[in-house]
Structures are given as structure tokens and as C-alpha cells.
Write a protein that holds these residues in place. Structure first.
Motif, short mmCIF file in Angstrom:
data_model
loop_
_atom_site.label_atom_id
_atom_site.label_comp_id
_atom_site.label_asym_id
_atom_site.label_seq_id
_atom_site.Cartn_x
_atom_site.Cartn_y
_atom_site.Cartn_z
N ILE A 1 3.77 -10.39 -6.82
CA ILE A 1 3.97 -9.05 -6.25
C ILE A 1 5.45 -8.66 -6.36
N CYS A 2 6.31 -9.55 -5.91
CA CYS A 2 7.75 -9.25 -5.91
C CYS A 2 8.29 -9.07 -7.32
N ASP B 1 11.21 4.93 -1.39
CA ASP B 1 10.20 5.71 -0.67
C ASP B 1 9.05 4.82 -0.20
N ALA B 2 8.59 3.93 -1.07
CA ALA B 2 7.50 3.02 -0.72
C ALA B 2 7.91 2.08 0.41
N VAL C 1 2.68 -7.14 3.36
CA VAL C 1 3.64 -6.03 3.38
C VAL C 1 4.09 -5.66 1.97
N MET C 2 4.47 -6.64 1.18
CA MET C 2 4.97 -6.32 -0.17
C MET C 2 3.84 -5.87 -1.09
N LYS D 1 1.47 -3.94 -0.04
CA LYS D 1 1.35 -2.52 0.30
C LYS D 1 2.45 -1.72 -0.40
N VAL D 2 3.68 -2.26 -0.42
CA VAL D 2 4.77 -1.59 -1.15
C VAL D 2 4.36 -1.38 -2.60
N LEU D 3 3.86 -2.43 -3.24
CA LEU D 3 3.45 -2.34 -4.65
C LEU D 3 2.36 -1.29 -4.84
N SER D 4 1.42 -1.23 -3.90
CA SER D 4 0.32 -0.26 -4.03
C SER D 4 0.80 1.18 -3.92
N LEU D 5 1.95 1.40 -3.28
CA LEU D 5 2.49 2.75 -3.12
C LEU D 5 3.37 3.19 -4.29
#
Length: 131
Positions: free
Chosen positions: A39-40, A72-73, A110-111, A113-117
Motif C-alpha cells: 500500500i505504502c 487531500d486524501a 488507514v493507509m 483508505k488513503v490509497l482508495s481516495l
């Protein structure tokens, strides 16, 4: 196989169980680390370290395709996320005192979710080198 989503993870776990039977806890932890790194990596993060009750994730500017979209994400995702202003730029996920396993699981959630945004998934060359 990269493991950015929970579906990817389930596929890999199913394959491992089919081949080897029940998974020991250490294998589950290894899968957590691999999923967080994947993800990161897609977000342009090169290093992940534990610092007391936080995950510190170093951004590599050259791998972040859309820095504004990433900011923003991060803002939309979780108030426990912050970005350092000094170099190297790091994203911090700060949590109350917890175990390594819980820190990993929360980092994945959490990360992820960031990736999905993100408008498009970053798929940089291999940039992660430590967890």
C-alpha cells in the motif's frame, strides 16, 4: 503477487492454507508487513518505521505522482495522520499505546483508505526498503 487490497490478501492466505495448512502467527504478521509495504509503495512511501506509538512513513517525492491528491486524501482519511515539514517528508500515523500487531493492522486500514481516495493508484518502481 502484490497485496494492496483485502481481496488480494484473502487470495494469498487461501493459497498458503491450501499448500501448507493452518498459518502460524508469524506468517500472519509477515502478511501484514507485506500488505502495508505494498500500500505504502503505491503512495510513494519508501520507508516505514515504528516510532513509539506511531508509524513514520518516509515519502519519496519522485514517486508521488500527484502530491496535492495525496495531501487531500490524507486530510480526508484520519485525523491521526500528519505530515512533517522538515526533510525528508514523512507521514505519521499516531495511535495510543498499542501492540506491534495492532499498529500494523491500523496502518493497513488507514493507509488503504488513503490509497482508495487517490484518483489513480500509484504504482511506482520498488521504493520500499524497510519496515
Amino acid at each position: 503477487t502484490a497485496m494492496a487490497t483485502d481481496a488480494d490478501r484473502v487470495d494469498i492466505i487461501d493459497e498458503l492454507i491450501d499448500r501448507f495448512g493452518d498459518l502460524p502467527a508469524v506468517v500472519t504478521t509477515l502478511l501484514d508487513v507485506a500488505q502495508l509495504r505494498t500500500i505504502c509503495n503505491r503512495l510513494g512511501i519508501s520507508r516505514i518505521n515504528r516510532k513509539e506509538n506511531a508509524l513514520s512513513m518516509r515519502l519519496e517525492d519522485k514517486y508521488v505522482k500527484d502530491p496535492q491528491a495525496l495531501l487531500d486524501a490524507l486530510r480526508k482519511t484520519d485525523p491521526r495522520l500528519s505530515v512533517t515539514v522538515k526533510q525528508p517528508t514523512c507521514i505519521l500515523l499516531t495511535l495510543p499505546p498499542t501492540t506491534d500487531a495492532n499498529l500494523l493492522k491500523e496502518g493497513i486500514k488507514v493507509m488503504g483508505k488513503v490509497l482508495s481516495l487517490m484518483p489513480t493508484a500509484n504504482e511506482p518502481e520498488q521504493v520500499s526498503d524497510a519496515v
